[in-house]
Design a protein around this motif. Structure first.
Motif, PDB file in Angstrom:
ATOM      1  N   MET B 197       0.829  -1.210   0.000  1.00 45.19           N
ATOM      2  CA  MET B 197       0.000   0.000   0.000  1.00 45.19           C
ATOM      3  C   MET B 197       0.859   1.254   0.000  1.00 45.19           C
ATOM      4  O   MET B 197       0.490   2.258  -0.601  1.00 45.19           O
ATOM      5  N   SER B 198       2.021   1.199   0.666  1.00 42.20           N
ATOM      6  CA  SER B 198       2.872   2.383   0.660  1.00 42.20           C
ATOM      7  C   SER B 198       3.388   2.645  -0.749  1.00 42.20           C
ATOM      8  O   SER B 198       3.508   3.798  -1.170  1.00 42.20           O
ATOM      9  N   ILE B 199       3.645   1.570  -1.510  1.00 37.92           N
ATOM     10  CA  ILE B 199       4.080   1.756  -2.897  1.00 37.92           C
ATOM     11  C   ILE B 199       2.947   2.359  -3.716  1.00 37.92           C
ATOM     12  O   ILE B 199       3.166   3.231  -4.547  1.00 37.92           O
ATOM     13  N   ARG B 200       1.722   1.915  -3.460  1.00 40.36           N
ATOM     14  CA  ARG B 200       0.575   2.461  -4.180  1.00 40.36           C
ATOM     15  C   ARG B 200       0.418   3.954  -3.891  1.00 40.36           C
ATOM     16  O   ARG B 200       0.210   4.747  -4.797  1.00 40.36           O
ATOM     17  N   GLU B 201       0.548   4.331  -2.627  1.00 39.85           N
ATOM     18  CA  GLU B 201       0.270   5.713  -2.265  1.00 39.85           C
ATOM     19  C   GLU B 201       1.392   6.652  -2.698  1.00 39.85           C
ATOM     20  O   GLU B 201       1.136   7.752  -3.155  1.00 39.85           O
ATOM     21  N   ASP B 202       2.638   6.252  -2.520  1.00 38.51           N
ATOM     22  CA  ASP B 202       3.744   7.139  -2.859  1.00 38.51           C
ATOM     23  C   ASP B 202       5.038   6.332  -2.927  1.00 38.51           C
ATOM     24  O   ASP B 202       5.648   6.045  -1.910  1.00 38.51           O
ATOM     25  N   GLU B 203       5.438   5.987  -4.143  1.00 37.01           N
ATOM     26  CA  GLU B 203       6.568   5.080  -4.283  1.00 37.01           C
ATOM     27  C   GLU B 203       7.878   5.710  -3.794  1.00 37.01           C
ATOM     28  O   GLU B 203       8.690   5.045  -3.160  1.00 37.01           O
ATOM     29  N   LEU B 204       8.058   6.996  -4.085  1.00 34.59           N
ATOM     30  CA  LEU B 204       9.291   7.675  -3.676  1.00 34.59           C
ATOM     31  C   LEU B 204       9.458   7.632  -2.162  1.00 34.59           C
ATOM     32  O   LEU B 204      10.516   7.288  -1.634  1.00 34.59           O
ATOM     33  N   ALA B 205       8.368   7.968  -1.463  1.00 38.86           N
ATOM     34  CA  ALA B 205       8.428   7.970  -0.005  1.00 38.86           C
ATOM     35  C   ALA B 205       8.666   6.551   0.512  1.00 38.86           C
ATOM     36  O   ALA B 205       9.446   6.350   1.441  1.00 38.86           O
ATOM     37  N   ALA B 206       8.008   5.576  -0.101  1.00 36.87           N
ATOM     38  CA  ALA B 206       8.181   4.189   0.339  1.00 36.87           C
ATOM     39  C   ALA B 206       9.639   3.780   0.229  1.00 36.87           C
ATOM     40  O   ALA B 206      10.204   3.182   1.139  1.00 36.87           O
ATOM     41  N   LYS B 207      10.274   4.142  -0.892  1.00 40.32           N
ATOM     42  CA  LYS B 207      11.683   3.796  -1.072  1.00 40.32           C
ATOM     43  C   LYS B 207      12.548   4.481  -0.031  1.00 40.32           C
ATOM     44  O   LYS B 207      13.496   3.894   0.477  1.00 40.32           O
ATOM     45  N   GLU B 212      11.799  -2.094  -0.269  1.00 40.67           N
ATOM     46  CA  GLU B 212      12.416  -2.434  -1.551  1.00 40.67           C
ATOM     47  C   GLU B 212      11.303  -2.534  -2.586  1.00 40.67           C
ATOM     48  O   GLU B 212      10.715  -3.598  -2.777  1.00 40.67           O
ATOM     49  N   ALA B 213      11.027  -1.417  -3.250  1.00 39.85           N
ATOM     50  CA  ALA B 213       9.835  -1.332  -4.102  1.00 39.85           C
ATOM     51  C   ALA B 213       9.829  -2.420  -5.159  1.00 39.85           C
ATOM     52  O   ALA B 213       8.799  -3.069  -5.374  1.00 39.85           O
ATOM     53  N   SER B 214      10.962  -2.650  -5.815  1.00 42.97           N
ATOM     54  CA  SER B 214      10.941  -3.619  -6.920  1.00 42.97           C
ATOM     55  C   SER B 214      10.662  -5.018  -6.404  1.00 42.97           C
ATOM     56  O   SER B 214       9.906  -5.775  -7.008  1.00 42.97           O
ATOM     57  N   LYS B 215      11.265  -5.357  -5.264  1.00 45.20           N
ATOM     58  CA  LYS B 215      11.041  -6.688  -4.708  1.00 45.20           C
ATOM     59  C   LYS B 215       9.577  -6.887  -4.344  1.00 45.20           C
ATOM     60  O   LYS B 215       8.972  -7.918  -4.667  1.00 45.20           O
ATOM     61  N   TYR B 216       8.987  -5.872  -3.726  1.00 42.60           N
ATOM     62  CA  TYR B 216       7.610  -6.026  -3.287  1.00 42.60           C
ATOM     63  C   TYR B 216       6.632  -5.999  -4.449  1.00 42.60           C
ATOM     64  O   TYR B 216       5.581  -6.626  -4.405  1.00 42.60           O
ATOM     65  N   LYS B 217       6.983  -5.248  -5.520  1.00 42.17           N
ATOM     66  CA  LYS B 217       6.121  -5.256  -6.695  1.00 42.17           C
ATOM     67  C   LYS B 217       6.147  -6.639  -7.344  1.00 42.17           C
ATOM     68  O   LYS B 217       5.108  -7.174  -7.731  1.00 42.17           O
ATOM     69  N   ALA B 218       7.331  -7.225  -7.428  1.00 41.57           N
ATOM     70  CA  ALA B 218       7.445  -8.559  -8.015  1.00 41.57           C
ATOM     71  C   ALA B 218       6.678  -9.563  -7.167  1.00 41.57           C
ATOM     72  O   ALA B 218       5.951 -10.421  -7.685  1.00 41.57           O
ATOM     73  N   MET B 219       6.825  -9.436  -5.838  1.00 40.50           N
ATOM     74  CA  MET B 219       6.143 -10.353  -4.929  1.00 40.50           C
ATOM     75  C   MET B 219       4.633 -10.228  -5.088  1.00 40.50           C
ATOM     76  O   MET B 219       3.900 -11.219  -5.090  1.00 40.50           O
ATOM     77  N   ASN B 220       4.200  -8.975  -5.265  1.00 44.03           N
ATOM     78  CA  ASN B 220       2.778  -8.706  -5.442  1.00 44.03           C
ATOM     79  C   ASN B 220       2.248  -9.381  -6.710  1.00 44.03           C
ATOM     80  O   ASN B 220       1.195 -10.016  -6.704  1.00 44.03           O
ATOM     81  N   PHE B 221       3.012  -9.265  -7.779  1.00 42.75           N
ATOM     82  CA  PHE B 221       2.613  -9.898  -9.034  1.00 42.75           C
ATOM     83  C   PHE B 221       2.532 -11.412  -8.867  1.00 42.75           C
ATOM     84  O   PHE B 221       1.616 -12.065  -9.362  1.00 42.75           O
TER      85      PHE B 221
END
Lengths: 261, 338
Positions: B197-207, B212-221
């Motif tokens: 959800m933090s990546i959804r709301e604001d990726e820059l802030a999450a990073k 680890e945005a890329s890892k969590y996006k891959a995990m999400n997929f």
């Protein structure tokens, strides 16, 4: 005193524009360090390089003697460098508590299986996060707002939430990008006291600011940038009296003209 | 609408165990209330699409990676089950997780090269992926039977009980849906859900906070794809015959429509979406292909009036970026009255 964050000959060129040009900086642990300079001097660019948002054209950055040059921002955050943003980047639709909870990401280990089965790792993590998030919210003075949606808070409070979220990382160094921007004098004074209190609690703080009163009263040492170059470094009094700094802020035309006539 | 939802939510929270038990018993008795195979077929469809829309909602709703080629994952799951059960003679219950894992690996394969893409660019890639899968399945005669499809897929059985008709199969779908809701709601509430959800709301802030945005996006997929695989594996022995025409882009849009109408970013959203769209589909059967027009109007109207969907996450970036304060809402009502 040991050096905790060190930048050596850091440069960032955007095509032909030298946004930051060979800047050196060393920050001792436990101090409040200010970075000032006129608009477009490259302060935020410099910050973005320290926190891994931008890559460096040249030079290197060390965080407690570990080379962090070219690491991605999430790795750097993991190493203990937290930051806030010039134009607040809160999770606007989440409550203050949820915002702070995300800050604990690097300190927890739960994976998908733990979460589904509610194993002891998961329970320990959640307990830890809930307890520490409450503590930090209290420490920062946000208890009355803890369940409010962050986007609904006033500007000054939002700044605090952003700082609280960064504190959740338990950082070695905290970078604050213009924390007093857009605040009224009362809010600025509160913030000043707040930052001094954080410093007393043991945090090393680097702050970019335009408000001279704020910088001169809070910072132990100050670095002045102009057109991407470092023009001065030292304690507030030294910086105040430096002719190059005065020139950068006020220009030199008027005085010489008067002398001519 | 919101008030009603809040009331229901409150009632649910107060008597959680009781209401869950009541709901469970009600769900178990559904086949005896509707003994007709036709109606049970529709209910099975609804449950199947709850799985699919729910899985897609994890991708689209929780981490805001807009995937529109979800039918591709569904296809992989169904074919994995059909081929392994026919050629290797494996048991349905083992094949369920295996198909899920195979599909999750495909999810990872598509996530890795697209980590830096977002928004419509990612959507286009997933669209292409879905078509690639369909065309591969259509042309690989040796493995998938090509346009002839795969016939005679073994029916699952448990302790000598065969799941042949929709009435019996209902329990398999119900079991899977409960498993999905149980697992996903727990994942969402954990650190992983917060990271998504933090990546959804604001990726820059999450990073900047060490997510680890890329890892969590891959995990999400992968997580989303996993459930599509499970749904596919459950679907293949249900119809006992699959061919590539089941898994066209239209199917992907159909699932997407459920997620959008029901609402993204909540657990209830896709369930509501699946129920609404499937019932509308059944009601509009007499006008055949013209019902696509009705879907289109439904989606446009939804986007216009309630961008977060029927039961979507009102308090998220999905609601069109507007934050409604309680006081503002009061004022607005007052002004309208005046």
């Amino acid at each position: 005193m040991s050096i905790i964050l060190e930048a050596k000959k850091v440069s960032k060129y955007f095509g032909g524009l030298k946004a930051v040009d060979e800047v050196d900086m060393s920050i001792n642990s436990g101090e409040i360090f200010g970075i000032i300079g006129p608009n477009g001097a490259g302060k935020t660019t410099f910050f973005n390089m320290c926190s891994g948002v931008y890559s460096l054209t040249r030079g290197g950055i060390w965080l407690s003697n570990e080379n962090i040059t070219g690491m991605r921002s999430e790795r750097i955050a993991n190493k203990g460098l937290a930051r806030t943003f010039q134009n607040i980047q809160l999770f606007k639709f989440m409550s203050v508590m949820e915002n702070v909870k995300i800050g604990f990401h690097v300190h927890t280990k739960t994976n998908v299986l733990n979460a589904i089965l509610h194993t002891s790792t998961y329970r320990k993590d959640e307990q830890f996060v809930n307890r520490r998030a409450l503590e930090i919210v209290e420490q920062v003075g946000l208890s009355p707002y803890k369940d409010t949606m962050a986007g609904n808070l006033s500007y000054g409070i939002q700044r605090r939430v952003e700082i609280a979220r960064a504190l959740a990382l338990d950082p070695k160094v905290l970078l604050l990008d213009e924390p007093a921007a857009g605040m009224n004098p009362n809010e600025t004074r509160d913030l000043m006291l707040f930052i001094k209190k954080l410093n007393k609690d043991g945090y090393t703080i680097v702050v970019i600011e335009h408000d001279m009163k704020f910088v001169m009263n809070t910072c132990d040492r100050i670095l002045v940038l102009n057109f991407g170059k470092k023009i001065c470094e030292g304690n507030p009094d030294h910086v105040k009296n430096d002719p190059l700094v005065q020139e950068a802020y006020f220009g030199k035309g008027l005085l010489t003209k008067e002398a001519d006539t | 609408m919101n008030q009603l939802m809040n009331k229901v939510q409150k009632l649910w929270d107060e008597h959680k165990i009781v209401s869950m038990a009541v709901l469970f018993i009600l769900l178990l008795t559904v086949p005896s209330v509707f003994p007709k195979n036709y109606i049970m077929g529709i209910i099975c469809r609804i449950l199947l699409y709850i799985l699919l829309a729910g899985g897609l909602n994890v991708i689209n709703g929780y981490s805001s990676q807009f995937c529109i080629g979800y039918a591709g994952f569904f296809c992989i799951g169904a074919y994995a089950e059909a081929i392994l059960s026919l050629k290797a003679g494996m048991n349905f219950w083992i094949l369920l997780p295996i198909s899920g894992i195979i599909t999750a690996i495909f999810g990872l394969l598509i996530a890795l090269p697209t980590l830096r893409l977002s928004g419509k660019y990612l959507s286009i890639v997933t669209l292409g992926f879905s078509e690639i899968i369909r065309l591969t399945v259509l042309n690989w005669n040796g493995l998938t039977g090509g346009p002839m499809g795969i016939k005679g897929i073994a029916v699952p059985s448990l302790f000598g009980l065969e799941f042949k008709s929709a009435i019996q199969y209902y329990y398999i779908f119900l079991f899977l849906v409960i498993l999905f809701v149980f697992a996903t709601s727990r994942v969402i509430k954990s650190r992983i859900g917060r990271a998504w959800m933090s990546i959804r709301e604001d990726e820059l802030a999450a990073k900047s906070l060490g997510v680890e945005a890329s890892k969590y996006k891959a995990m999400n997929f992968m997580y989303g794809a996993f459930w599509a695989g499970i749904a596919g594996a459950a679907y293949a022995p249900y119809t006992r015959y699959i061919d590539p025409t089941f898994f066209t882009l239209d199917e992907g849009f159909n699932i997407l429509a459920m997620v959008i109408v029901g609402g993204m970013g909540t657990m209830v959203g896709p369930i509501a979406g699946s129920i609404v769209i499937n019932i509308v589909t059944e009601l509009l059967r007499p006008i055949s292909e013209y019902r696509m027009v009705v879907y289109a109007i439904l989606i446009i109207g939804m986007m216009w009036l309630r961008p977060q969907g029927l039961f979507g996450a009102t308090q998220s970036i999905l609601s069109g970026g507007k934050i409604m304060k309680k006081s503002d809402r009061g004022k607005k009502k007052g002004r309208e009255a005046a």
